[in-house]
Design a protein around this motif. Structure first.
Motif, mmCIF file in Angstrom:
data_model
loop_
_atom_site.group_PDB
_atom_site.id
_atom_site.type_symbol
_atom_site.label_atom_id
_atom_site.label_comp_id
_atom_site.label_asym_id
_atom_site.label_seq_id
_atom_site.Cartn_x
_atom_site.Cartn_y
_atom_site.Cartn_z
ATOM 1 N N SER A 162 0.821 -1.206 0.000
ATOM 2 C CA SER A 162 0.000 0.000 0.000
ATOM 3 C C SER A 162 0.856 1.256 0.000
ATOM 4 O O SER A 162 0.357 2.356 -0.256
ATOM 5 C CB SER A 162 -0.931 0.001 1.220
ATOM 6 O OG SER A 162 -0.164 -0.050 2.412
ATOM 7 N N ASN A 163 2.149 1.093 0.299
ATOM 8 C CA ASN A 163 3.070 2.228 0.319
ATOM 9 C C ASN A 163 3.401 2.646 -1.111
ATOM 10 O O ASN A 163 3.786 1.833 -1.954
ATOM 11 C CB ASN A 163 4.351 1.839 1.074
ATOM 12 C CG ASN A 163 5.322 3.001 1.197
ATOM 13 O OD1 ASN A 163 5.966 3.385 0.232
ATOM 14 N ND2 ASN A 163 5.416 3.551 2.396
ATOM 15 N N LEU A 164 3.256 3.934 -1.401
ATOM 16 C CA LEU A 164 3.447 4.451 -2.760
ATOM 17 C C LEU A 164 4.855 4.206 -3.267
ATOM 18 O O LEU A 164 5.062 3.789 -4.419
ATOM 19 C CB LEU A 164 3.121 5.945 -2.785
ATOM 20 C CG LEU A 164 3.270 6.666 -4.129
ATOM 21 C CD1 LEU A 164 2.310 6.083 -5.149
ATOM 22 C CD2 LEU A 164 3.015 8.159 -3.955
ATOM 23 N N LEU A 165 5.875 4.429 -2.432
ATOM 24 C CA LEU A 165 7.259 4.260 -2.869
ATOM 25 C C LEU A 165 7.605 2.799 -3.098
ATOM 26 O O LEU A 165 8.384 2.469 -3.995
ATOM 27 C CB LEU A 165 8.208 4.874 -1.837
ATOM 28 C CG LEU A 165 8.290 6.399 -1.820
ATOM 29 C CD1 LEU A 165 9.220 6.879 -0.715
ATOM 30 C CD2 LEU A 165 8.760 6.933 -3.164
ATOM 31 N N VAL A 166 7.036 1.898 -2.298
ATOM 32 C CA VAL A 166 7.290 0.464 -2.495
ATOM 33 C C VAL A 166 6.734 0.028 -3.842
ATOM 34 O O VAL A 166 7.394 -0.685 -4.605
ATOM 35 C CB VAL A 166 6.677 -0.361 -1.353
ATOM 36 C CG1 VAL A 166 6.815 -1.856 -1.647
ATOM 37 C CG2 VAL A 166 7.351 -0.043 -0.027
ATOM 38 N N ARG A 167 5.531 0.457 -4.168
ATOM 39 C CA ARG A 167 4.926 0.087 -5.458
ATOM 40 C C ARG A 167 5.687 0.706 -6.623
ATOM 41 O O ARG A 167 5.915 0.059 -7.644
ATOM 42 C CB ARG A 167 3.465 0.537 -5.485
ATOM 43 C CG ARG A 167 2.558 -0.309 -4.611
ATOM 44 C CD ARG A 167 1.117 -0.173 -5.034
ATOM 45 N NE ARG A 167 0.268 -1.143 -4.368
ATOM 46 C CZ ARG A 167 -0.962 -1.436 -4.754
ATOM 47 N NH1 ARG A 167 -1.483 -0.849 -5.818
ATOM 48 N NH2 ARG A 167 -1.674 -2.330 -4.103
ATOM 49 N N THR A 168 6.079 1.961 -6.473
ATOM 50 C CA THR A 168 6.832 2.618 -7.544
ATOM 51 C C THR A 168 8.169 1.917 -7.782
ATOM 52 O O THR A 168 8.584 1.717 -8.936
ATOM 53 C CB THR A 168 7.062 4.100 -7.193
ATOM 54 O OG1 THR A 168 5.799 4.745 -7.020
ATOM 55 C CG2 THR A 168 7.844 4.803 -8.290
ATOM 56 N N MET A 190 -2.651 0.442 -8.747
ATOM 57 C CA MET A 190 -2.433 1.543 -7.805
ATOM 58 C C MET A 190 -3.616 2.515 -7.830
ATOM 59 O O MET A 190 -4.018 2.978 -8.895
ATOM 60 C CB MET A 190 -1.136 2.284 -8.133
ATOM 61 C CG MET A 190 0.105 1.438 -7.973
ATOM 62 S SD MET A 190 1.627 2.290 -8.452
ATOM 63 C CE MET A 190 1.770 3.514 -7.147
ATOM 64 N N SER A 191 -4.132 2.800 -6.660
ATOM 65 C CA SER A 191 -5.208 3.793 -6.541
ATOM 66 C C SER A 191 -4.656 5.205 -6.438
ATOM 67 O O SER A 191 -5.354 6.174 -6.712
ATOM 68 C CB SER A 191 -6.072 3.483 -5.322
ATOM 69 O OG SER A 191 -5.277 3.460 -4.140
ATOM 70 N N GLU A 192 -3.402 5.312 -6.044
ATOM 71 C CA GLU A 192 -2.724 6.601 -5.923
ATOM 72 C C GLU A 192 -1.404 6.542 -6.666
ATOM 73 O O GLU A 192 -0.665 5.572 -6.543
ATOM 74 C CB GLU A 192 -2.483 6.936 -4.450
ATOM 75 C CG GLU A 192 -1.729 8.236 -4.230
ATOM 76 C CD GLU A 192 -1.284 8.409 -2.787
ATOM 77 O OE1 GLU A 192 -0.672 9.442 -2.489
ATOM 78 O OE2 GLU A 192 -1.527 7.491 -1.970
ATOM 79 N N ARG A 193 -1.115 7.589 -7.451
ATOM 80 C CA ARG A 193 0.138 7.625 -8.211
ATOM 81 C C ARG A 193 0.745 9.009 -8.091
ATOM 82 O O ARG A 193 0.041 10.012 -8.128
ATOM 83 C CB ARG A 193 -0.086 7.300 -9.689
ATOM 84 C CG ARG A 193 -0.759 5.961 -9.959
ATOM 85 C CD ARG A 193 -0.849 5.710 -11.453
ATOM 86 N NE ARG A 193 -1.580 4.498 -11.747
ATOM 87 C CZ ARG A 193 -2.836 4.466 -12.212
ATOM 88 N NH1 ARG A 193 -3.480 5.597 -12.442
ATOM 89 N NH2 ARG A 193 -3.432 3.324 -12.447
ATOM 90 N N SER A 194 2.062 9.045 -7.999
ATOM 91 C CA SER A 194 2.785 10.313 -8.026
ATOM 92 C C SER A 194 3.389 10.497 -9.413
ATOM 93 O O SER A 194 3.358 9.585 -10.252
ATOM 94 C CB SER A 194 3.888 10.318 -6.965
ATOM 95 O OG SER A 194 4.886 9.364 -7.288
#
Length: 497
Positions: A162-168, A190-194
């Motif tokens: 669920s961590n954005l940086l882990v997924r990225t 991903m539900s949230e993306r940077s």
């Protein structure tokens, strides 16, 4: 106050050791250590470690700097010392463990993580998975892909996906290891993306060598999706460099020009950003608009070695060899040192323009004048240069006298030149050398290609030696070598009225 002063002195010991004053402990500014880039000797690091233990200092940040210092000197011994600092710390510190993963060589990081997973003594956090997946991304191989998948599964089971940086970082890992489908699957879930997430996926597409055209198209489609995404993530300069690379690989000047306009309206003036400017020079040159590339090149206020190389390569492929060579002098005058890729483009310029003497002179001065050791691609360019000019015997002698082992590409280049100039004797000699270079094991991992057989068959056919043509064809059938069908690509541009 005495203890605090001593802690500052110990923290500055790497700086003191670097300057050779291990016995004296002057009060240097703390920032001097933080900005220190050069590694220090291994025995000096051990002396600092001994001082920390002797004086009972247990601050993890001190030991983290020792781990980093050991990792700056990559060797089996220093890797073991760095690992020992963590393992013999009075308490198992996740901070030191993550530092070890971050600073070690990629495969050392992966195996260290795997070892402590089996022990089950540490409870990992999101930084642990970011660092180990990053290590897998930097070491591309089938085995690394398998290991990284296990790390991904463990991160998922532990609730860190669920961590954005882990997924990225997972996207970056899969794309670097050529599993672009898994990278896209992570991205789509991903539900949230940077903006970093979007950049990782777009960059992953353009870095693929297999199905490169299709992946570049996917990159452009993804970029359009980024512009219309409801999350409102704006493209960055990194995004635009990646998108320009996709246009370059596709040769689509219409798309590239649209991207150029978007950059000027929303990002910056290309002449003010060296990376975007270089991307535009490369894109226009590869799409055939060399004068536009030159115009942007001349307007750029700052140029790096990639800018000069892109411009030189563009001039080379358009047959403007004299101008490409003149760039080298201008490059030196600007204070930019050329790299091996720069010389590859310059040798290519000589090949396209038929500048044999200039190319040979430049090759012989590569080491003495610029301190660059010629690599296999440089030797290949010289073979191509001599072959195109008809100096087939000189090209053959050049390959034989090479200080490094020639590969099949060099021999194929000479064989092609022999075919063009009708030298049957040399072509037959080179063709037989090529066939001996082929792998004896016809496995799935090292497939036998048809190019060398076809080239030799064409040489025999041009000389009317049909019996030898038939022998080559029979050999192809016995080895089950199949010819690859050709293809072509056409870009259509529709105009709306």
């Amino acid at each position: 106050m005495v203890i605090k002063a001593f802690q500052i002195q110990v923290l500055l010991l790497p700086t003191i050791c670097f300057y050779g004053h291990i016995q004296s402990l002057p009060m240097f500014n703390f920032q001097l250590l933080l900005n220190l880039k050069k590694p220090i000797a291994s025995h000096q690091i051990k002396q600092i470690h001994a001082q920390l233990i002797t004086n009972g200092l247990k601050n993890p940040s001190f030991f983290a700097k020792l781990i980093k210092s050991h990792c700056l000197l990559p060797s089996p011994q220093n890797t073991q010392h760095a690992r020992s600092i963590f393992e013999h710390f009075p308490s198992q510190s996740l901070f030191l463990f993550n530092t070890l993963l971050r600073c070690s060589q990629p495969m050392d990081s992966v195996f260290t993580f795997a070892n402590w997973v089996s022990k089950g003594h540490l409870v990992f956090d999101d930084f642990t998975y970011i660092f180990v997946l990053g290590a897998c991304a930097r070491s591309q191989s089938l085995s690394t892909l398998w290991l990284g998948r296990q790390v991904h599964v463990k991160a998922f089971k532990s609730g860190f996906m669920s961590n954005l940086l882990v997924r990225t970082t997972s996207i970056h890992f899969y794309a670097n290891n050529k599993d672009i489908l898994s990278a896209r699957r992570v991205f789509d879930e991903m539900s949230e993306r940077s903006s970093v997430t979007w950049n990782a996926m777009i960059k992953g597409y353009i870095s693929q060598r297999e199905r490169a055209k299709k992946c570049c198209r996917e990159a452009l489609v993804l970029f359009r999706g980024m512009l219309s995404d409801v999350s409102g993530q704006n493209p960055t300069d990194t995004t635009m460099v990646c998108v320009l690379s996709a246009c370059s690989q596709l040769g689509e000047v219409f798309s590239g020009a649209c991207v150029h306009g978007f950059i000027e309206k929303t990002i910056c003036r290309p002449e003010n950003d060296v990376f975007i400017g270089t991307g535009l020079v490369d894109m226009y040159a590869k799409c055939g608009y060399i004068d536009t590339a030159l115009c942007i090149f001349r307007l750029m206020r700052v140029k790096n070695v990639l800018t000069w190389t892109a411009m030189g390569t563009g001039l080379a492929v358009h047959g403007r060899g004299k101008e490409a060579l003149e760039l080298l002098d201008a490059m030196e005058d600007s204070g930019i040192k050329p790299n091996p890729v720069t010389f590859t483009s310059l040798f290519s310029a000589c090949c396209h323009a038929g500048l044999v003497e200039e190319g040979l002179h430049l090759f012989h001065n590569t080491r003495d004048r610029f301190g660059i050791e010629p690599q296999i691609q440089h030797y290949g360019c010289i073979v191509d240069l001599l072959g195109r000019a008809g100096y087939l015997n000189e090209a053959y002698d050049f390959i034989i006298e090479m200080p490094i082992k020639p590969d099949a590409i060099l021999w194929r280049s000479l064989l092609s030149a022999c075919n063009v100039h009708g030298d049957l004797a040399m072509a037959e000699k080179v063709g037989k050398i090529l066939l001996r270079l082929e792998p004896t094991n016809n496995s799935l991992h090292v497939p036998v290609t048809s190019e060398d057989y076809i080239a030799l068959s064409n040489v025999y056919a041009s000389a009317g030696r049909w019996r030898q043509v038939e022998m080559v064809r029979k050999k192809m059938k016995s080895k089950r070598v199949e010819t690859k069908p050709g293809g072509s690509f056409i870009q259509t541009i529709s105009k709306s009225h």
